[in-house]
Enzyme design. Structure first.
Site, PDB file in Angstrom:
ATOM      1  N   ARG A  39       1.941   0.939  10.200  1.00 48.75           N
ATOM      2  CA  ARG A  39       1.547   1.402   8.866  1.00 48.75           C
ATOM      3  C   ARG A  39       2.752   1.349   7.933  1.00 48.75           C
ATOM      4  NH1 ARG A  39      -3.097   4.030   7.794  1.00 48.75           N
ATOM      5  NH2 ARG A  39      -3.468   4.338  10.019  1.00 48.75           N
ATOM      6  N   SER A  59     -10.375  -6.619   9.905  1.00 54.03           N
ATOM      7  CA  SER A  59     -11.545  -5.971   9.356  1.00 54.03           C
ATOM      8  C   SER A  59     -12.330  -7.034   8.620  1.00 54.03           C
ATOM      9  CB  SER A  59     -11.076  -4.877   8.389  1.00 54.03           C
ATOM     10  OG  SER A  59     -12.083  -3.962   8.149  1.00 54.03           O
ATOM     11  N   ARG A 113       0.933  -6.254  12.697  1.00 60.31           N
ATOM     12  CA  ARG A 113       0.294  -5.608  13.844  1.00 60.31           C
ATOM     13  C   ARG A 113       0.143  -6.590  15.015  1.00 60.31           C
ATOM     14  NH1 ARG A 113      -4.236  -1.297  11.443  1.00 60.31           N
ATOM     15  NH2 ARG A 113      -2.701  -0.057  10.276  1.00 60.31           N
ATOM     16  N   GLU A 165      -6.755  -1.118  15.096  1.00 61.34           N
ATOM     17  CA  GLU A 165      -7.316  -2.110  14.177  1.00 61.34           C
ATOM     18  C   GLU A 165      -6.312  -3.221  13.870  1.00 61.34           C
ATOM     19  OE1 GLU A 165      -8.498  -0.497  10.414  1.00 61.34           O
ATOM     20  OE2 GLU A 165      -8.473  -2.470   9.467  1.00 61.34           O
ATOM     21  N   ARG A 220       0.834  -1.193   0.000  1.00 69.10           N
ATOM     22  CA  ARG A 220       0.000   0.000   0.000  1.00 69.10           C
ATOM     23  C   ARG A 220       0.876   1.252   0.000  1.00 69.10           C
ATOM     24  NH1 ARG A 220      -4.820  -1.981   4.155  1.00 69.10           N
ATOM     25  NH2 ARG A 220      -5.167  -3.940   3.044  1.00 69.10           N
TER      26      ARG A 220
END
Length: 424
Positions: free
Chosen positions: A278, A353, A391, A350, A263
């Site tokens: 991130r 999801s 994460r 988070e 990403r």
RNA sequence: GGAGAGUUGGCAGAGUGGUAAUGCACCGGACUCGAAAUCCGGCGAACCGAUUAAUAUCGGCGCGCAGGUUCAAAUCCUGUACUCUCCUCCA
């Protein structure tokens, strides 16, 4: 993709629902006016085509009988030209209509909290209690760097910001985590896959990343844009079934894959600039389910609960929230996020999801099944992280840290680390 | 990267400019106590449009995909994707 027939029948409903996702109602009006124009042109063009087919048949007859057909041929010349003109117009209108339609997100499910920001998400449940420390807990990247198991500086030298090297026990811990996830997913009935990490444009469109993803430069393209690096394994997992009719006895389908996710993080400058939270490239174990329409909501529940179980087995406390109408991803009708406790920041972050995209992706990617009456119907697709690996490692480092800087290894991971119980 | 061959209905497989053969499968019927076999008939995905409450009917589209030529394209032309074979390269 939303069903144009449904939009035609219930324009006000669609406007209201999409307004909850920041879509201007004028977009629907625009779409419908293109649609009306398109149908007018189709009618006109097809009437002429029917005429052409008929006359062409007569010309064929005349030619076979060695008779003169020049009159009919001349007449058809102008008709063919008209058809060509109409079809040119039609193509143009269709392009405009498709372009608008491709930018409309999925209709949020009825029970999704309505909000134009991320504020207002609904907490479904809180599991475990945030761990108390007798000392000031450190951030995961500090712990990792001190132990020499994470190296951000070297990654910055070699690649740039938002990259990381895992070293030694760090690399082994990452591997332990994703092997644990894959094994648990297998146990829960998911079929494991290894997928391509580069996919074509049709695939990115099929799962709803394109066109927006491309426009906002949210991802990475290679080979002059022919291929995209996957932002999630959801893309190759769902597109595996693109343009196919799945035999109904194969449903529901449950698949899982470990993959890196790429990403660009365009637009998130300044956010989470440190650590594993991130990155431009991170590992994720993804789960995808494909179901009949009537089963998808139960499947979302099951998917969410399965992801939760992974956190429970790791002994991490978390809560589950339902995202607001405008915080959900483009394709989702409803999204449950799992957020895990990070003690140093004293907040939930988070880590998974889980979404039901209903028939939104299935329409784009043309994934169907035949129902009991033999009719073709679109399947429902669901996706969920099970879980984000980086994460998870970050959460383990923070939640299992000791005052001396060492980190205990969660019991369920010890078999994956040759029985090792601590990183020091 | 280079050369060649291929891609037609659920499957097999014809078709080199006049509007998709044929076989298997499938559906309906006949025969039968029933089934098989046989016979008769039908059916060619999906999609789009019109009429319709719906069933349905009519039309368009449809030969890997996208364009072009033509009154008319599976057929001719251009581009392109994929599969296979050979060469090259590579793990």
């Amino acid at each position: 993709m939303l069903d144009i027939k449904m939009i035609r029948q219930k324009p006000d409903f669609v406007k209201e629902k999409l307004a909850q996702r920041n879509v201007k109602p004028e977009m629907i009006d625009e779409l419908l006016s293109f649609d009306a124009k398109r149908r007018d042109l189709i009618l006109e063009s097809e009437t002429l085509k029917a005429q052409r087919n008929e006359v062409s048949d007569q010309i064929g007859q005349l030619k076979r009988n060695k008779e003169d057909a020049s009159e009919a041929i001349n007449k058809m010349k102008s008709v063919s030209q008209q058809i060509k003109d109409l079809d040119d117009q039609l193509r143009e209108v269709e392009e405009k209509q498709t372009s608008v339609a491709a930018h409309l997100p999925n209709i949020p499910a009825t029970e999704v909290p309505v909000s134009l920001t991320e504020e207002g998400s609904e907490e479904l449940r809180k599991v475990g209690t945030p761990k108390e420390f007798s000392f000031q807990p450190k951030e995961h990247y500090e712990i990792g760097e001190n132990l020499g198991i994470l190296n951000f500086e070297r990654a910055a030298k070699v690649s740039g910001s938002r990259f990381v090297y895992y070293v030694g026990d760090g690399a082994r811990l990452e591997r332990a985590v994703y092997n644990f996830f894959l094994d648990q997913n297998n146990k829960a009935g998911f079929t494991e896959m290894l997928t391509p990490y580069m996919v074509n444009e049709a695939s990115m469109y099929g799962t709803g990343q394109f066109p927006k993803f491309k426009e906002t430069k949210a991802g990475y393209e290679v080979d002059d844009g022919e291929l995209s690096l996957i932002p999630t394994a959801e893309v190759p997992l769902v597109n595996y079934y693109r343009d196919e009719v799945i035999p109904s006895e194969q449903l529901p389908i449950s698949v899982t894959a470990l993959s890196p996710a790429f990403r660009s993080e365009a637009g998130s400058a300044g956010k989470d600039t440190k650590g594993l939270i991130r990155l431009h490239q991170f590992n994720k174990v993804e789960m995808v389910k494909i179901t009949k329409p009537e089963d998808s909501w139960d499947a979302l529940e099951a998917l969410t609960h399965h992801a939760e179980e992974l956190l429970q087995l790791l002994g991490l406390s978390y809560h589950v929230i339902t995202l607001t109408t405008s915080d959900m991803s483009f394709t989702a009708a409803r999204t449950n996020d799992l957020e895990v406790w990070f003690p140093a920041q004293a907040r939930y972050r988070e880590i998974s999801s889980c979404s039901n995209t209903t028939d939104f992706q299935a329409r784009r990617a043309h994934i169907q099944y035949r129902d009991d009456d033999g009719k073709l119907k679109f399947v429902h697709t669901l996706n969920g992280s099970g879980l984000a690996v980086g994460r998870t490692v970050a959460a383990i480092l923070e939640n299992y840290q000791n005052e001396d800087g060492s980190v205990n290894i969660p019991e369920v991971l010890q078999p994956y680390m040759n029985g090792q119980t601590i990183i020091k």
